[in-house]
Design a protein around this motif. Structure first.
Motif, short mmCIF file in Angstrom:
data_model
loop_
_atom_site.label_atom_id
_atom_site.label_comp_id
_atom_site.label_asym_id
_atom_site.label_seq_id
_atom_site.Cartn_x
_atom_site.Cartn_y
_atom_site.Cartn_z
N PRO A 152 0.80 -1.24 0.00
CA PRO A 152 0.00 0.00 0.00
C PRO A 152 0.83 1.28 0.00
CG PRO A 152 -0.84 -1.58 1.62
CD PRO A 152 0.49 -2.08 1.17
N ILE A 153 2.09 1.22 0.41
CA ILE A 153 2.87 2.46 0.52
C ILE A 153 3.89 2.62 -0.60
CG2 ILE A 153 2.62 2.50 3.03
CD1 ILE A 153 5.74 1.69 2.98
N LEU A 175 -6.15 11.48 5.17
CA LEU A 175 -6.92 10.27 5.42
C LEU A 175 -6.54 9.16 4.45
CD1 LEU A 175 -10.45 11.82 6.11
CD2 LEU A 175 -8.81 10.93 7.76
N LYS A 176 -6.18 9.54 3.22
CA LYS A 176 -5.75 8.52 2.24
C LYS A 176 -4.44 7.89 2.69
CE LYS A 176 -5.87 6.34 -1.73
NZ LYS A 176 -4.67 5.53 -1.55
N THR A 177 -3.51 8.69 3.18
CA THR A 177 -2.24 8.15 3.68
C THR A 177 -2.48 7.25 4.89
OG1 THR A 177 -1.09 10.15 2.95
CG2 THR A 177 0.06 8.74 4.53
N ALA A 178 -3.35 7.70 5.80
CA ALA A 178 -3.67 6.90 6.98
C ALA A 178 -4.27 5.56 6.57
CB ALA A 178 -4.63 7.67 7.89
N GLU A 179 -5.12 5.58 5.54
CA GLU A 179 -5.73 4.35 5.04
C GLU A 179 -4.67 3.41 4.49
OE1 GLU A 179 -9.02 2.92 1.71
OE2 GLU A 179 -8.51 5.03 1.96
N ASP A 180 -3.69 3.95 3.76
CA ASP A 180 -2.61 3.11 3.21
C ASP A 180 -1.79 2.47 4.32
OD1 ASP A 180 -3.41 3.71 0.68
OD2 ASP A 180 -1.91 5.27 0.34
N ALA A 235 -1.82 -6.08 5.89
CA ALA A 235 -1.07 -6.97 5.01
C ALA A 235 0.04 -7.68 5.77
CB ALA A 235 -0.48 -6.18 3.84
N ASN A 236 0.68 -6.96 6.67
CA ASN A 236 1.75 -7.57 7.48
C ASN A 236 1.19 -8.68 8.35
OD1 ASN A 236 4.48 -7.66 8.51
ND2 ASN A 236 3.65 -6.78 10.39
N TYR A 237 0.00 -8.46 8.92
CA TYR A 237 -0.62 -9.46 9.78
C TYR A 237 -1.00 -10.70 8.98
CZ TYR A 237 -3.94 -11.70 12.94
OH TYR A 237 -4.60 -12.60 13.72
#
Length: 636
Positions: free
Chosen positions: A329-330, A392-397, A404-406
């Protein structure tokens, strides 16, 4: 013309490995000195006077600072000089002397030279000091390559270089041939301006050299300082490729500005690293020079850097897709220059690189979060909305990255569990404590381990929510029961071998439940009647003892009618013949896939399920398959 003759002793060198490493085919006698001969004008009166003057500036216009000859005496005990020169009236004279650190110049002798003698000077560097001799290169090819790299600036500058040869017994190596072997193509020159000062750049591509890409700052016709470019230009790593060959890039920088700023010893410049705001418009800093040259280097190498950046992105994409989906996502928020990594980088280092970028994004998100609470002074509502939306878009990513890590963690745990239940190279199966630790660390409880260290979801997702969790603990040590019986053989034995896991769920009275998980070694086939041998009876026995001890929450709040609290018992083991027999004795029902059994025990008010390790892995994979597919992770 300059000839450098390697002088060797009589004793044969035993440093075979070093000889081969340096490029020699046969070991030779150790080097004891060098004899350097040139056909310059020689030690005439002016040059001899300059040599005798400590801080001579006689050759300053040629880059000479008057200190080079002192360096001879660091590595050699003495220097013998013989020189033939012409006087003003054309008469040939011969000047000779000895130079050492103790007496300086001694044994001076000036005499008539042999008629017809040409101008020349021979400097015999004698008495090679041991520590320098041992550290020195030992073969003519290695010395020639090293000397070429040291003198490279003379070859590519406008004035060119004299003819230089290395002589070792019968072998002769011309540096011009080394130059031709090393150069991938002709050098490219250009001029740039930095704050009204001209800088002359020479772009060079060298073949087959161990050095790294660099900027070389020159002054007074000499190389003064090199700075590596590795990590400063996206895509510039390792060797670059030009058709079928590889090369290293060098950029030589010369300028009148550098000539004026170089220090007397020619090892650095009197130039500030950064200029303050007060002098930023007029003063030139090293940072200004570095940035300007780096920009031109990137343009000069654009074709090759583009290929490398493509490889870098493919390496990152492969790593993220297969091993670290948490960064997916990042990736769009990491600039290309920070993703221009060496494709040969290890997974560990790449993970650290991406984690650093993630940490920077999270740090900026935290800082922005404090500022986003209220509009800036004079900020239009539409601008604030735009800023808030981006935040908010960055926070969502970031949250997607955490999820994804989990999910990837679950995939790794399932892979490890799948390996743990297989027969090892020694023909044996893993001990139950290995599987136990995968599900939850042994000899610990919910006050000692973090939730992310427990993998109870392998058995049942609901087990992640509990009031108390104890692994491999005696009943007497558990705060959820008053049972003080610590001498029961099954509990004492299980502390070492069978390792029970106990979970007490929730504080919603009276909807409490107790879960017992009993783990056996893969393919263990010794189950028999009795609590010590029957894992089903063991699990039910633990459940009964806890109930009889007056069950309470972890905080000590009593649970009424604890003897009737519902129980769930899970036995994890392979369905061996003896386990299958015990299941039938308990009138258990076989699962549809034949990999487990289940039944309800009325006397103990407990649901019991016997789960084979294959069923455990398969069921967990099925429950998580949608998540794995979403991240592109293989599930087979």
């Amino acid at each position: 013309r300059i000839a450098v003759q390697i002088l060797r002793g009589d004793q044969q060198s035993l440093e075979f490995e070093d000889e081969m490493k340096d490029g020699g085919s046969q070991p030779r006698e150790p080097i004891v000195g060098f004899r350097v001969t040139d056909n310059g004008i020689g030690f005439n009166d002016d040059n001899m006077t300059s040599f005798l003057t400590l801080d001579s500036e006689h050759k300053a216009d040629k880059g000479g600072r008057g200190v080079g000859r002192l360096l001879w005496l660091k590595a050699f005990k003495r220097v013998n000089v013989t020189s033939v020169f012409k006087t003003g009236n054309g008469e040939a004279k011969k000047q000779s002397f000895v130079f050492n650190a103790t007496a300086g110049v001694t044994d001076e002798l000036l005499e008539d030279a042999t008629p017809g003698s040409q101008c020349s000077t021979t400097v015999h560097l004698d008495g090679f000091e041991k520590r320098y001799r041992e550290a020195s290169l030992k073969t003519a090819p290695a010395i020639a390559n090293s000397l070429f790299e040291h003198c490279l600036w003379y070859f590519v500058r406008a004035g060119g270089a004299p003819e230089i040869v290395i002589q070792d017994a019968g072998d002769t190596i011309a540096l011009n041939s080394v130059y031709e072997d090393h150069m991938v193509s002709s050098s490219v020159a250009e001029t740039i301006s930095i704050k009204d000062h001209h800088f002359f750049l020479t772009h060079i591509r060298l073949r087959a050299t161990p050095r790294s890409h660099a900027i070389a700052l020159c002054a007074a016709s000499r190389l003064v300082k090199e700075e590596s470019l590795v990590g400063k230009i996206p895509g510039l790593y390792g060797k670059l490729e030009d058709g079928s060959s590889q090369f290293v890039y060098l950029c030589y920088v010369a300028s009148d500005f550098l000539d004026e700023a170089v220090r007397a010893e020619r090892t650095d410049f009197d130039i500030s690293e950064e200029t303050g705001d007060l002098f930023a418009e007029n003063e030139i800093s090293l940072s200004d020079i570095r940035d300007a040259v780096t920009e031109r280097a990137a343009i000069h190498l654009a074709e090759y850097l583009a290929k490398n950046m493509k490889k870098s992105k493919e390496r990152v994409e492969t790593f993220v897709s297969r091993k670290a989906p948490r960064y997916r996502p990042i990736l769009s928020r990491i600039s290309d220059d920070k993703l221009g990594i060496d494709p040969g980088i290890s997974d560990k280092d790449l993970d650290l690189t991406l984690h650093k970028q993630l940490a920077e994004i999270e740090g900026k998100l935290l800082a922005d979060g404090h500022e986003i609470m209220s509009p800036k002074e004079g900020e239009e509502y539409e601008d604030y909305q735009k800023r808030l939306k981006e935040y908010l878009k960055t926070a969502e990513d970031i949250k997607k990255s955490d999820l994804a890590n989990y999910v990837f963690h679950r995939k790794v745990i399932l892979d490890l569990l799948g390996q743990a239940i297989q027969k090892g190279g020694d023909g044996k199966y893993a001990r139950e404590d290995l599987i136990h630790n995968l599900i939850m660390p042994m000899r610990s409880d919910s006050n000692q381990v973090r939730p992310e260290d427990c993998n109870l979801w392998l058995i049942d997702e609901r087990l992640a929510f509990h009031d108390y969790l104890g692994s491999d603990k005696t009943l007497a040590s558990m705060p959820i029961t008053d049972n003080t019986d610590t001498k029961e053989p099954d509990i004492c034995a299980l502390n070492v071998f069978d390792n029970p896991i106990l979970v007490s769920e929730g504080e919603k009275l009276p909807l409490a439940s107790i879960v017992i998980v009993e783990i056996k070694r893969p393919m263990r086939n010794d189950a028999a009647e009795g609590e010590e041998k029957d894992p089903i009876e063991q699990a039910l026995g633990y459940l009964d003892r806890i109930r009889q001890g007056n069950v309470k929450t972890a905080s000590g709040r009593p649970i009424p009618k604890s003897e009737h609290i519902p129980g769930f018992c899970y036995v994890l083991c392979d369905i061996t013949p003896t386990i299958e027999k015990r299941c039938k004795m308990h009138d258990a029902i076989s699962t549809s896939d034949g990999l487990g059994y289940f039944f309800y025990h009325k006397q103990f008010s407990a649901y019991v399920e016997v789960i084979s390790f294959d069923r455990l892995v398969n069921s967990a994979k099925e429950r998580n398959r949608a998540f794995f597919d979403r991240l592109g992770l293989p599930t087979t």
